[in-house]
Design an enzyme around this catalytic site. Sequence first.
Site, PDB file in Angstrom:
ATOM      1  N   ASP A 158       0.810  -1.227   0.000  1.00 52.23           N
ATOM      2  CA  ASP A 158       0.000   0.000   0.000  1.00 52.23           C
ATOM      3  C   ASP A 158       0.842   1.276   0.000  1.00 52.23           C
ATOM      4  OD1 ASP A 158      -2.435  -1.557   0.254  1.00 52.23           O
ATOM      5  OD2 ASP A 158      -1.888  -1.881   2.342  1.00 52.23           O
TER       6      ASP A 158
ATOM      7  N   GLU B  41     -13.140  -0.179  -6.455  1.00 47.38           N
ATOM      8  CA  GLU B  41     -13.123  -1.204  -5.411  1.00 47.38           C
ATOM      9  C   GLU B  41     -12.663  -0.620  -4.077  1.00 47.38           C
ATOM     10  OE1 GLU B  41     -14.050  -4.393  -5.915  1.00 47.38           O
ATOM     11  OE2 GLU B  41     -13.482  -5.231  -3.970  1.00 47.38           O
TER      12      GLU B  41
END
Length: 446
Positions: free
Chosen positions: A33, A206
């Site tokens: 991330d 998403e």
Amino acid sequence: MKTSALSLTAALATLVTRATADNPIIQTLYTTDPAPLVYDDRIYLYTGHDEPNAQTFQMNDWRVYSSSDMVNWQDHGSPLSLKTFSWATAQAWAGQTIPRNGKFYWYVPMRHTSGSMAIGVAVGDSPTGPFKDAIGKPLVMNNGIDPTVWIDDDGQAYLYWGNPGLWYVKLNPDMVSYTGNINTVTLTAAGFGGRSGNAQRPTTFEEGPWLYKRSGKYYMVFAASCCSEHLGWSTGPSATGPWTYGGVMMPAQGSSFTNHPGVVDFRGGSYLFYHNGALPGGGGYDRSVCVEKFAYGTNGSIPVINMSKEGAPQVGTLDPYVRQEAETMAWSSGVQTEACSEGGMDVLSINNGDYIKVKGVAFGGGAKTFTARVSSGSSGGKIELRLGSASGTVVGTCNVSGTGGWQNWASVSCNVSGATGTQDLFFRFTGGGGELFRFNWWQFKQ
Ligand SMILES: *[C@@H]1O[C@H](CO)[C@@H](O)[C@H](O)[C@H]1NC(C)=O
Ligand SMILES: *[C@@H]1O[C@H](CO)[C@@H](O)[C@H](O)[C@H]1NC(C)=O
Ligand SMILES: *[C@@H]1O[C@H](CO)[C@@H](O)[C@H](O)[C@H]1NC(C)=O
Ligand SMILES: *[C@@H]1O[C@H](CO)[C@@H](O)[C@H](O)[C@H]1NC(C)=O
């Protein structure tokens, strides 16, 4: 924990053919991330951290790295973890850091004691911390995750987050509170691309939104579809849209079923940070951050970018005649990092045959001596200075002897001959069995 760390080390040690590749950019542990930040002409990279051999998302802390050249990354350790937040129980997922008024605000999602996912904010005095919980409670809590933050030209800051919806609040100038309600973005096919057969998710959006402005356009980049995820992008005329779907930014590739974008401009180039499962032992729960350089279309469009092993080219060179940290590396094999008693980080878990690669080292007319700051609770070993590869020409060898403890630091020096021009420098470590020594910093002299 020890077993896991060792199996990662063993897996990495077998990785001998990857010396010319720079992706994934961190090899000492699994990172996720990515959230890049350009500050003071340096790029800081905030990441999550997957525990090794995980069977699910096993994530307890966040990490910080920085670079001046996009290939040699300095490890700043873990200045933020679940322990920073008294109300957090688990799931240290995707965050982002932004500076304002001399402080650094790091927004991160976590599981709250109530069971809901919540977004907290940490504040620090420097890009590498230390950080503390700014408000002692969640900033927002609607079970959403993956915050992204942007300060508009008029000073209004926006915090977006997502999954399955896309929401935002307008942050107050203090960056740790907001005015008004939580706003829900209406997800339409025109805005985010259509998806069929998923009533809860009518568009490709998403999770993992990433908001920024560039050349008058606002961009919302995001992890799209599932699973595996690809990356998509949308643009709009303001920080609150309306959004127009642009297309796919990065196809679903790389043996991780999630992805997360971090997009930034640095010294005239544009870069996409993302993650995949490309390190040995890697996969959907053991991910690694990578970077690619790309160019926008003249109309601001984002091209389709493939994952690569090569990564981004180096911007500039590294100066070996100033002190450099041992934990600044383009690639490594077998080693790990820890907090150092002399400040910053040091490299540990150095065993016979391990190495560190430092890319594009500008030796110029020639180095005469090399000094390393080392410690050893055993009997030490040697640092071979090699050019071009871990088996390349030896231009110097430094002996390291025992220093009476793993945090008892001493400087050792050796003569160097033949290190001229700009070279990839490899520190190759040799010695007997077990851990040889630890390594804090190094410097050449002309
Ligand atoms: C923008 O440029 C890209 C190629 O650079 C092209 O494919 C796309 O159609 C253009 N979009 C618009 C809206 O003109
Ligand atoms: C990306 O990969 C696909 C599939 O291998 C290939 O067709 C395409 O040309 C690649 N794009 C770029 C920009 O390299
Ligand atoms: C380094 O150690 C080797 C033995 O391994 C020895 O022969 C050599 O003289 C040492 N070099 C220095 C500069 O002490
Ligand atoms: C290092 O080089 C200097 C100067 O050339 C020389 O005097 C010294 O003996 C060398 N040291 C070793 C250990 O070779």
